[in-house]
Design a protein around this motif. Structure first.
Motif, PDB file in Angstrom:
ATOM      1  N   THR A 151      -0.531  -5.755  -4.196  1.00  0.00           N
ATOM      2  CA  THR A 151      -0.690  -4.302  -4.063  1.00  0.00           C
ATOM      3  C   THR A 151      -1.951  -3.940  -4.837  1.00  0.00           C
ATOM      4  OG1 THR A 151       0.493  -3.801  -6.099  1.00  0.00           O
ATOM      5  CG2 THR A 151       1.820  -3.891  -4.085  1.00  0.00           C
ATOM      6  N   MET A 152      -2.482  -2.740  -4.567  1.00  0.00           N
ATOM      7  CA  MET A 152      -3.689  -2.340  -5.289  1.00  0.00           C
ATOM      8  C   MET A 152      -3.396  -2.220  -6.782  1.00  0.00           C
ATOM      9  SD  MET A 152      -6.783  -2.021  -4.360  1.00  0.00           S
ATOM     10  CE  MET A 152      -7.495  -1.127  -3.012  1.00  0.00           C
ATOM     11  N   TYR A 188      -6.923  -4.563   3.504  1.00  0.00           N
ATOM     12  CA  TYR A 188      -6.649  -4.340   2.079  1.00  0.00           C
ATOM     13  C   TYR A 188      -5.196  -3.870   1.942  1.00  0.00           C
ATOM     14  CZ  TYR A 188     -11.761  -4.201   1.220  1.00  0.00           C
ATOM     15  OH  TYR A 188     -13.088  -4.498   1.113  1.00  0.00           O
ATOM     16  N   PRO A 189      -4.662  -3.871   0.715  1.00  0.00           N
ATOM     17  CA  PRO A 189      -3.303  -3.321   0.544  1.00  0.00           C
ATOM     18  C   PRO A 189      -3.230  -1.847   0.964  1.00  0.00           C
ATOM     19  CG  PRO A 189      -4.004  -4.509  -1.442  1.00  0.00           C
ATOM     20  CD  PRO A 189      -5.190  -4.458  -0.531  1.00  0.00           C
ATOM     21  N   ILE A 190      -4.379  -1.176   1.066  1.00  0.00           N
ATOM     22  CA  ILE A 190      -4.381   0.222   1.527  1.00  0.00           C
ATOM     23  C   ILE A 190      -4.618   0.318   3.035  1.00  0.00           C
ATOM     24  CG2 ILE A 190      -5.069   1.344  -0.635  1.00  0.00           C
ATOM     25  CD1 ILE A 190      -8.029   1.101   0.348  1.00  0.00           C
ATOM     26  N   LEU A 238     -10.388 -10.711  -4.105  1.00  0.00           N
ATOM     27  CA  LEU A 238      -9.293 -10.605  -5.079  1.00  0.00           C
ATOM     28  C   LEU A 238      -7.959 -10.385  -4.372  1.00  0.00           C
ATOM     29  CD1 LEU A 238     -11.074  -8.351  -7.755  1.00  0.00           C
ATOM     30  CD2 LEU A 238     -10.243 -10.682  -8.142  1.00  0.00           C
ATOM     31  N   CYS A 239      -7.955  -9.464  -3.395  1.00  0.00           N
ATOM     32  CA  CYS A 239      -6.698  -9.153  -2.685  1.00  0.00           C
ATOM     33  C   CYS A 239      -6.223 -10.354  -1.881  1.00  0.00           C
ATOM     34  CB  CYS A 239      -6.895  -7.970  -1.736  1.00  0.00           C
ATOM     35  SG  CYS A 239      -7.245  -6.431  -2.583  1.00  0.00           S
ATOM     36  N   ASP A 240      -7.179 -11.040  -1.249  1.00  0.00           N
ATOM     37  CA  ASP A 240      -6.804 -12.160  -0.394  1.00  0.00           C
ATOM     38  C   ASP A 240      -6.273 -13.337  -1.213  1.00  0.00           C
ATOM     39  OD1 ASP A 240      -7.108 -12.258   2.565  1.00  0.00           O
ATOM     40  OD2 ASP A 240      -7.744 -14.305   2.071  1.00  0.00           O
ATOM     41  N   ALA A 241      -6.756 -13.446  -2.461  1.00  0.00           N
ATOM     42  CA  ALA A 241      -6.398 -14.602  -3.285  1.00  0.00           C
ATOM     43  C   ALA A 241      -5.146 -14.364  -4.128  1.00  0.00           C
ATOM     44  CB  ALA A 241      -7.568 -14.939  -4.208  1.00  0.00           C
ATOM     45  N   TYR A 242      -4.833 -13.095  -4.370  1.00  0.00           N
ATOM     46  CA  TYR A 242      -3.737 -12.779  -5.309  1.00  0.00           C
ATOM     47  C   TYR A 242      -2.400 -13.342  -4.819  1.00  0.00           C
ATOM     48  CZ  TYR A 242      -0.636 -10.145  -8.352  1.00  0.00           C
ATOM     49  OH  TYR A 242       0.315  -9.801  -9.283  1.00  0.00           O
TER      50      TYR A 242
END
Ligand code: ATP
Length: 458
Positions: free
Chosen positions: A7-8, A268-270, A327-331
């Protein structure tokens, strides 16, 4: 595809916790939509920019680099159309004093009235919105010591115009002819009023822009070429293909000068949002600057005797948005031995630190050998030395910043000069001779890679 755990909020808190990216001017309470990058953030961002330069000028011969000024002659923005048209329609609420984008008041943008109940602006019982007004996004400042006597200038809202202004100069020394490109990376500034989603929309941001000049008849072909090349680039950074898409602009979305534009979007999470815009700008910019400056901005082909104003294909990307997508793709979150772990499963080439060197204990000659190993590796790749805390905690610290390999020095290392290499994603530990370690790790760094999150999803 199972739901991603990201999530963001989790990205924001990880970035803050590890000093990757955090709000600017915090001791004064922060400043809207402005962030600073700490050590690991700088390294990550630099990897993104390096990968872009590699794709633009390392892997090809038809593009040259440029670094133009942020403050250009003010007539630049008259010619480009930014002075008259680079605006957002804004409305103010007379009750709460908040300002909103008039074109973002729908459910899709999910902008909320700051009062209770949490509704779309204009829909609360006390909302009282003004008519929309056009608001220019360029930051204005003055050259000269006295504001009144100085001349008004602007911080560039995009890097592209500097490229057009230098077209003739670059053509003169670059020994290139169309099709050829001019690439630049640098800061741009926009007075964005929409509350940002972390670094997705900021007041100042780095752009990676390339203007590709082509004979007019070839423009569409090159537009298609750049759509494909740019999608490939994001996949090569390790971003999952199912989280990337190309979205062609509808006719009514196109700028008046563009015959075609597509956005590379990331999930993105958004939601799906723009990472990069790729536009066929025709000959609009060169023609405008030629008219306003009186300079001829065209190409003369001495062999064919042909003279023309090249058309331009522009891939324009944001460093911050690419960094955020990585960052989002790797988290990810998982569990090791019953303990929760947060991990960034970054492409090793994108990871801020490639290898951490960790002595198992802080005695018995292990730190000394660890320093020797670190010195062996540091010229080949970004390394870090850490001797503080239990080995488990140190592994976890590296997992959180996405370090793909941890090299551990233990008592056996002192006997036979071997170390263990622990893999962030598979958690395997292999014994490797110290002498072979630099080549083994360099080989891993160059090896083909796909996101381990895709392997789990399969
Ligand atoms: P948006 O519609 O999201 O405002 P845009 O279409 O105005 O973006 P462009 O002018 O095409 O953006 O700029 C090219 C790239 O620069 C964008 O794809 C994005 O990656 C980046 N960018 C633009 N504005 C911002 C901003 N305020 N903050 C961070 N990055 C930005």
């Amino acid at each position: 595809m199972p739901d991603d755990v990201v999530t963001m909020d989790k990205i924001v808190s990880l970035c803050k916790r590890r000093g990757i990216i955090f709000p600017a001017s915090e001791i004064y309470g922060g400043i809207a939509n402005t962030y600073d990058y700490g050590h690991y953030g700088v390294l990550l961002k630099r990897n993104v920019v390096d990968a872009w330069w590699q794709a633009m000028i390392g892997d090809r011969d038809d593009i040259v680099a440029l670094d133009s000024a942020i403050i250009q002659h003010p007539r630049t923005w008259e010619a480009s159309g930014h002075l008259a048209g680079f605006t957002d329609p804004l409305v103010d609420c007379r009750t709460c004093g908040q300002r909103f984008r008039a074109d973002h008041l729908d459910a899709e943008h999910d902008v909320r009235c700051p009062r209770k109940p949490s509704v779309l602006p204009g829909q609360g019982p006390d909302c009282n919105l003004t008519e929309a007004r056009e608001f220019n996004l360029m930051f204005e400042t003055t050259i000269g010591p006295v504001q009144e006597a100085g001349s008004t200038v602007y911080l560039r809202p995009e890097t592209a115009q500097g490229i057009f202004l230098d077209f003739k100069t670059v053509l003169g020394f670059a020994r290139r002819k169309p099709p050829f490109g001019i690439a630049q990376v640098g800061k741009s500034f926009r007075n964005e009023i929409t509350p940002g989603n972390f670094i997705f929309r900021t007041l100042e941001f780095e752009q990676m822009e390339m203007e590709y000049f082509v004979p007019p008849d070839d423009a569409h072909r090159w537009y298609l070429h750049w759509l494909e090349a740019r999608m490939d680039w994001y996949e090569r950074l390790g971003i999952r293909g199912d989280h990337l898409r190309l979205r062609a602009h509808e006719q009514d979305e196109l700028s008046h000068y563009s015959s075609a534009t597509s956005d590379v979007e990331y999930l993105y999470p958004i939601g799906w949002q723009e990472l990069e815009g790729i536009a066929n700008r025709g000959n609009f910019d060169l023609t405008q600057h030629a008219q306003h400056s009186g300079e001829k901005l065209e190409y003369f082909d001495q062999q064919s005797g042909e003279r023309y104003v090249p058309h331009v294909i522009e891939p324009a990307a944001g460093v911050g948005r690419a960094t955020l997508a990585l960052l989002c793709d790797a988290y990810d979150e998982d569990e090791i031995g019953g303990e929760a772990r947060t991990v960034l499963k970054l492409h090793p080439q994108m990871a801020p630190v490639k290898v951490a060197v960790l002595p198992l204990v802080r005695k018995d000659g292990q730190p000394e050998l660890a320093h020797e190993v670190r010195n062996l590796l540091r010229r080949r790749m970004q390394t870090e030395y850490d001797e503080g805390g239990s080995i488990g905690r140190r592994y976890r610290r590296q997992d959180e910043i996405g370090t793909p390999w941890c090299v551990t020095i233990d008592h056996q290392s002192l006997e036979d000069r071997t170390v263990t290499v622990r893999d962030r994603d598979t958690l395997t530990q292999d014994r490797v001779a110290i002498d072979e370690l630099p080549d083994v790790l360099a080989g891993k760094l160059e090896a083909p890679w796909i996101s381990p999150k895709l392997l789990v999803e399969d």
